[in-house]
Design an enzyme around this catalytic site. Sequence first.
Site, PDB file in Angstrom:
ATOM      1  N   HIS A   9       0.870  -1.175   0.000  1.00  0.00           N
ATOM      2  CA  HIS A   9       0.000   0.000   0.000  1.00  0.00           C
ATOM      3  C   HIS A   9       0.914   1.234   0.000  1.00  0.00           C
ATOM      4  O   HIS A   9       2.023   1.183   0.532  1.00  0.00           O
ATOM      5  CB  HIS A   9      -0.830  -0.053   1.279  1.00  0.00           C
ATOM      6  CG  HIS A   9      -1.915   0.961   1.394  1.00  0.00           C
ATOM      7  ND1 HIS A   9      -1.692   2.257   1.788  1.00  0.00           N
ATOM      8  CD2 HIS A   9      -3.252   0.861   1.198  1.00  0.00           C
ATOM      9  CE1 HIS A   9      -2.850   2.910   1.825  1.00  0.00           C
ATOM     10  NE2 HIS A   9      -3.803   2.082   1.476  1.00  0.00           N
ATOM     11  N   ASP A  36       3.105  -4.546   7.917  1.00  0.00           N
ATOM     12  CA  ASP A  36       1.870  -3.780   7.773  1.00  0.00           C
ATOM     13  C   ASP A  36       0.714  -4.749   7.986  1.00  0.00           C
ATOM     14  O   ASP A  36       0.437  -5.594   7.137  1.00  0.00           O
ATOM     15  CB  ASP A  36       1.847  -3.149   6.378  1.00  0.00           C
ATOM     16  CG  ASP A  36       0.504  -2.485   6.048  1.00  0.00           C
ATOM     17  OD1 ASP A  36      -0.468  -2.669   6.809  1.00  0.00           O
ATOM     18  OD2 ASP A  36       0.457  -1.798   5.019  1.00  0.00           O
ATOM     19  N   GLN A  86      -4.516  -5.253   7.003  1.00  0.00           N
ATOM     20  CA  GLN A  86      -5.498  -6.202   6.464  1.00  0.00           C
ATOM     21  C   GLN A  86      -5.424  -7.572   7.133  1.00  0.00           C
ATOM     22  O   GLN A  86      -6.151  -8.483   6.747  1.00  0.00           O
ATOM     23  CB  GLN A  86      -5.286  -6.384   4.948  1.00  0.00           C
ATOM     24  CG  GLN A  86      -5.474  -5.122   4.148  1.00  0.00           C
ATOM     25  CD  GLN A  86      -6.918  -4.639   4.108  1.00  0.00           C
ATOM     26  OE1 GLN A  86      -7.857  -5.353   4.461  1.00  0.00           O
ATOM     27  NE2 GLN A  86      -7.102  -3.395   3.691  1.00  0.00           N
ATOM     28  N   LYS A 116     -10.559  -0.760  10.537  1.00  0.00           N
ATOM     29  CA  LYS A 116     -10.772  -1.921   9.664  1.00  0.00           C
ATOM     30  C   LYS A 116     -11.141  -3.164  10.475  1.00  0.00           C
ATOM     31  O   LYS A 116     -11.352  -4.238   9.921  1.00  0.00           O
ATOM     32  CB  LYS A 116      -9.512  -2.203   8.853  1.00  0.00           C
ATOM     33  CG  LYS A 116      -9.199  -1.124   7.812  1.00  0.00           C
ATOM     34  CD  LYS A 116      -7.954  -1.481   7.049  1.00  0.00           C
ATOM     35  CE  LYS A 116      -7.341  -0.281   6.345  1.00  0.00           C
ATOM     36  NZ  LYS A 116      -7.974   0.000   5.054  1.00  0.00           N
ATOM     37  N   CYS A 169      -4.685   2.296  -3.744  1.00  0.00           N
ATOM     38  CA  CYS A 169      -3.465   2.846  -3.130  1.00  0.00           C
ATOM     39  C   CYS A 169      -2.279   1.915  -3.321  1.00  0.00           C
ATOM     40  O   CYS A 169      -1.439   1.765  -2.430  1.00  0.00           O
ATOM     41  CB  CYS A 169      -3.668   3.129  -1.643  1.00  0.00           C
ATOM     42  SG  CYS A 169      -4.897   4.378  -1.310  1.00  0.00           S
TER      43      CYS A 169
HETATM   44  N1  PMP Z   1      -1.822  -0.877   4.518  1.00  0.00           N
HETATM   45  C1  PMP Z   1      -2.771  -1.624   3.960  1.00  0.00           C
HETATM   46  C2  PMP Z   1      -2.425  -2.991   3.461  1.00  0.00           C
HETATM   47  C3  PMP Z   1      -4.066  -1.126   3.839  1.00  0.00           C
HETATM   48  O1  PMP Z   1      -5.009  -1.866   3.264  1.00  0.00           O
HETATM   49  C4  PMP Z   1      -4.355   0.170   4.320  1.00  0.00           C
HETATM   50  C5  PMP Z   1      -5.746   0.767   4.214  1.00  0.00           C
HETATM   51  N2  PMP Z   1      -6.314   0.631   2.935  1.00  0.00           N
HETATM   52  C6  PMP Z   1      -3.336   0.894   4.911  1.00  0.00           C
HETATM   53  C7  PMP Z   1      -2.092   0.342   4.997  1.00  0.00           C
HETATM   54  C8  PMP Z   1      -3.543   2.271   5.444  1.00  0.00           C
HETATM   55  O2  PMP Z   1      -4.416   2.244   6.508  1.00  0.00           O
HETATM   56  P1  PMP Z   1      -4.905   3.616   7.144  1.00  0.00           P
HETATM   57  O3  PMP Z   1      -5.523   4.402   6.022  1.00  0.00           O
HETATM   58  O4  PMP Z   1      -5.912   3.191   8.167  1.00  0.00           O
HETATM   59  O5  PMP Z   1      -3.722   4.277   7.718  1.00  0.00           O
END
Ligand code: PMP
Length: 413
Positions: A125, A203, A206, A229, A368
């Site tokens: 991401h 990270d 998910q 999430k 993203c």
């Molecule tokens: N890493 C991953 C794999 C994600 O899916 C996301 C959210 N789409 C994020 C980071 C970022 O999370 P946040 O917007 O809550 O900071």
Amino acid sequence: TRQFDARALREEFPILQRLVRGGKPLIYLDSAATSQKPAAVIQALEDFYRTTNANIHRGVYELSEAATLAYDQARAKVARLINAPDPRECIFVRNTTEAINLVAQSWGRANLGPGDIVVLSLLEHHSNIVPWQLIARERGAELRYIDIDESGRLLLEQLDEYLASGRVKLVSVTHVSNALGTITPVAEIVERAHAAGAVVLVDGAQSVPHLPVDVQALGVDFYAFSGHKMLGPMGIGVLYGRRELLEAMPPFLGGGDMIRTVTLEESTWADLPAKFEAGTPSVADAVALGVAVDYLQRLSMPAIRQHEMELVRYALARLDEIPGVTLYGPVGEDRSGVVSFTLGDVHPHDIAGILDSEGIAIRAGHHCAQPLMRRLGVVATARASVYLYNTEEDIDRLVDALLIVRQLFNIED
Ligand code: PMP
């Protein structure tokens, strides 16, 4: 033979009772972006502000003591969920993005220098790419990316090649790809990285909401995730870090609550976790996240994982029957509840728009993860993602709506 009844759970999510688009039931298939919240979590927010609201740490009066206790208990719940050895190793932040930026700015600035390498992967991401680009540019460090195979699995041989340089200081990879659903072999990555003397950040945005996660069994040094999430509120997230690393790191943000002493010239730092929690934290959000953790643990993470695996197996089989559908991501045990697809040459935004008119919420775009999309040779995909409140009927509705898209766009068989 379900270990829990998703249809019954839906009743506990107020938003899933509402109608959208002029009277259609909401089919919510975008939990990878953010999850819906059960009534108990919404209630916890209200209860905090109605009964307990006060600033923490500073007050000696009853309300402040109660707020401080609730905040500390929420931290302990989060620590238990991921099996952190000590709750003080769990820092409350706003979200995964802030957690990763904290490590990049604090650990990164102190530990990265010219010629050092940070290894990322093509599954990342943007929030696990951009913070490293920023600090790498500042410190003269270099970035490398672990490539993927056709199914979206990491090519670990490439990690070994990077590690063999002896210059890798940090490996930062996702546990689950938000765009493809790939579950990466974190324990194996940690083993290889540690053998080469590198630190590992994972990270977990998910993974923590969907899988049993044990930071000690995985051996990770840092683990980042977001409350929103995992049934919790927006605005609260967690950075787990191994104590020795967090203790050696300089503060990220300076201000109130994170100091021991302040003179006109200099300051000394509070102990963990306060050192990394400058200013008034999101106490109500943390407390409500604790309630979300209770909710997840009552269902049990293995049961949630099992439910999602069955749903994804069903979704992949049903979508595969639709002529013109291309599915992305691995098929097997290393696949989470994310289904990325395209349909003929219909732009994913058009797919999502037509689904929306049927009351179905999915994501369309680059998720993203622009480098990943470029690697896959697509500009965007449509993405349906499931959680504990989704059912096979939701997938059936998705399939019905995709058949409408096919008709509208005259997709050939
Ligand atoms: N890493 C991953 C794999 C994600 O899916 C996301 C959210 N789409 C994020 C980071 C970022 O999370 P946040 O917007 O809550 O900071």
